[in-house]
Design a protein around this motif. Structure first.
Motif, PDB file in Angstrom:
ATOM      1  N   TYR A 123     -27.234 -32.713 -31.913  1.00  0.00           N
ATOM      2  CA  TYR A 123     -28.461 -32.397 -31.190  1.00  0.00           C
ATOM      3  C   TYR A 123     -28.358 -32.944 -29.767  1.00  0.00           C
ATOM      4  O   TYR A 123     -27.875 -34.054 -29.559  1.00  0.00           O
ATOM      5  CB  TYR A 123     -29.677 -33.015 -31.887  1.00  0.00           C
ATOM      6  N   THR A 124     -28.842 -32.160 -28.815  1.00  0.00           N
ATOM      7  CA  THR A 124     -28.878 -32.621 -27.431  1.00  0.00           C
ATOM      8  C   THR A 124     -29.998 -33.639 -27.261  1.00  0.00           C
ATOM      9  O   THR A 124     -30.869 -33.760 -28.127  1.00  0.00           O
ATOM     10  CB  THR A 124     -29.100 -31.444 -26.460  1.00  0.00           C
ATOM     11  N   ALA A 125     -29.968 -34.358 -26.162  1.00  0.00           N
ATOM     12  CA  ALA A 125     -30.997 -35.354 -25.889  1.00  0.00           C
ATOM     13  C   ALA A 125     -32.367 -34.696 -25.785  1.00  0.00           C
ATOM     14  O   ALA A 125     -32.486 -33.549 -25.376  1.00  0.00           O
ATOM     15  CB  ALA A 125     -30.674 -36.090 -24.579  1.00  0.00           C
ATOM     16  N   ASP A 126     -33.405 -35.433 -26.151  1.00  0.00           N
ATOM     17  CA  ASP A 126     -34.772 -34.892 -26.128  1.00  0.00           C
ATOM     18  C   ASP A 126     -35.201 -34.418 -24.746  1.00  0.00           C
ATOM     19  O   ASP A 126     -36.020 -33.530 -24.623  1.00  0.00           O
ATOM     20  CB  ASP A 126     -35.772 -35.936 -26.627  1.00  0.00           C
ATOM     21  N   ASP A 127     -34.640 -35.024 -23.693  1.00  0.00           N
ATOM     22  CA  ASP A 127     -35.064 -34.652 -22.339  1.00  0.00           C
ATOM     23  C   ASP A 127     -34.195 -33.566 -21.693  1.00  0.00           C
ATOM     24  O   ASP A 127     -34.401 -33.205 -20.553  1.00  0.00           O
ATOM     25  CB  ASP A 127     -35.108 -35.892 -21.437  1.00  0.00           C
ATOM     26  N   SER A 128     -33.237 -33.026 -22.451  1.00  0.00           N
ATOM     27  CA  SER A 128     -32.398 -31.955 -21.881  1.00  0.00           C
ATOM     28  C   SER A 128     -33.124 -30.627 -21.963  1.00  0.00           C
ATOM     29  O   SER A 128     -34.002 -30.417 -22.798  1.00  0.00           O
ATOM     30  CB  SER A 128     -31.061 -31.878 -22.625  1.00  0.00           C
ATOM     31  N   PRO A 129     -32.798 -29.686 -21.065  1.00  0.00           N
ATOM     32  CA  PRO A 129     -33.482 -28.374 -21.066  1.00  0.00           C
ATOM     33  C   PRO A 129     -33.258 -27.633 -22.393  1.00  0.00           C
ATOM     34  O   PRO A 129     -32.184 -27.737 -22.977  1.00  0.00           O
ATOM     35  CB  PRO A 129     -32.830 -27.619 -19.916  1.00  0.00           C
ATOM     36  N   LYS A 130     -34.255 -26.898 -22.816  1.00  0.00           N
ATOM     37  CA  LYS A 130     -34.166 -26.168 -24.080  1.00  0.00           C
ATOM     38  C   LYS A 130     -34.499 -24.692 -23.862  1.00  0.00           C
ATOM     39  O   LYS A 130     -35.181 -24.339 -22.897  1.00  0.00           O
ATOM     40  CB  LYS A 130     -35.155 -26.742 -25.103  1.00  0.00           C
TER      41      LYS A 130
END
Length: 166
Positions: free
Chosen positions: A156-163
């Motif tokens: 999983y990417t970091a919570d603050d990365s663009p989605k």
């Protein structure tokens, strides 16, 4: 013609299985998905944007819903078709987001969704249909004809990365 008439006939009286519709925003589709995971605060415009993208790619994405006699979405699932180089440029069906309303469980609706999605995989020429599931759901999927193979891994990417940028 990709919805199995056998599956339709096996549903409880008054229930139907059909492709996701642009009108399903009001019929509880997103609320149903919360049984699985976090959905987020999705506006109707966001829903329609994603719906129209999937519809434009309806040779790859197939989302089916089960509709109750009261015209509510009570079950859903998706199969998407991956184009491979292996197996002579074969096709693989990936089943995702199988969900049944908690009040409707025990009526074989999940089984019917899986059967319908496997049928689509077969009819579109997939050499296999696969899915990932929680350990607790393995017996259910084995009853649906799947066998254990390999191990699921996730990053999983970091919570603050663009989605959601695709």
């Amino acid at each position: 013609d990709l919805i199995s008439s056998e599956v339709q006939a096996a549903l409880p009286k008054g229930h139907t299985i059909r492709p996701l519709s642009s009108k399903d925003y009001e019929k509880g589709f997103l609320q149903l998905l919360t049984v699985l995971t976090v959905v987020g605060d999705i506006s109707k415009a966001q829903f329609l944007e994603r719906f129209h993208y999937l519809k434009a790619h309806n040779h790859e994405y197939f989302t089916l819903v089960i509709v109750s006699p009261e015209d509510r979405i009570i079950g859903a699932g998706t199969i998407f078709i991956e184009r491979k180089f292996i197996r002579n440029t074969g096709l693989v069906g990936h089943i995702e987001d199988i969900v049944v309303d908690e009040k409707q469980q025990g009526k074989k609706l999940g089984l019917r969704i899986i059967q319908a999605l496997k049928y689509i995989g077969m009819k579109t020429g997939c050499y296999k249909v696969i899915l990932d599931c929680d350990e607790k759901n393995v017996p259910f999927y084995q009853k649906c004809g799947f066998t254990r193979k390999g191990c699921e891994m996730a990053w999983y990417t970091a919570d603050d990365s663009p989605k959601a940028k695709l």
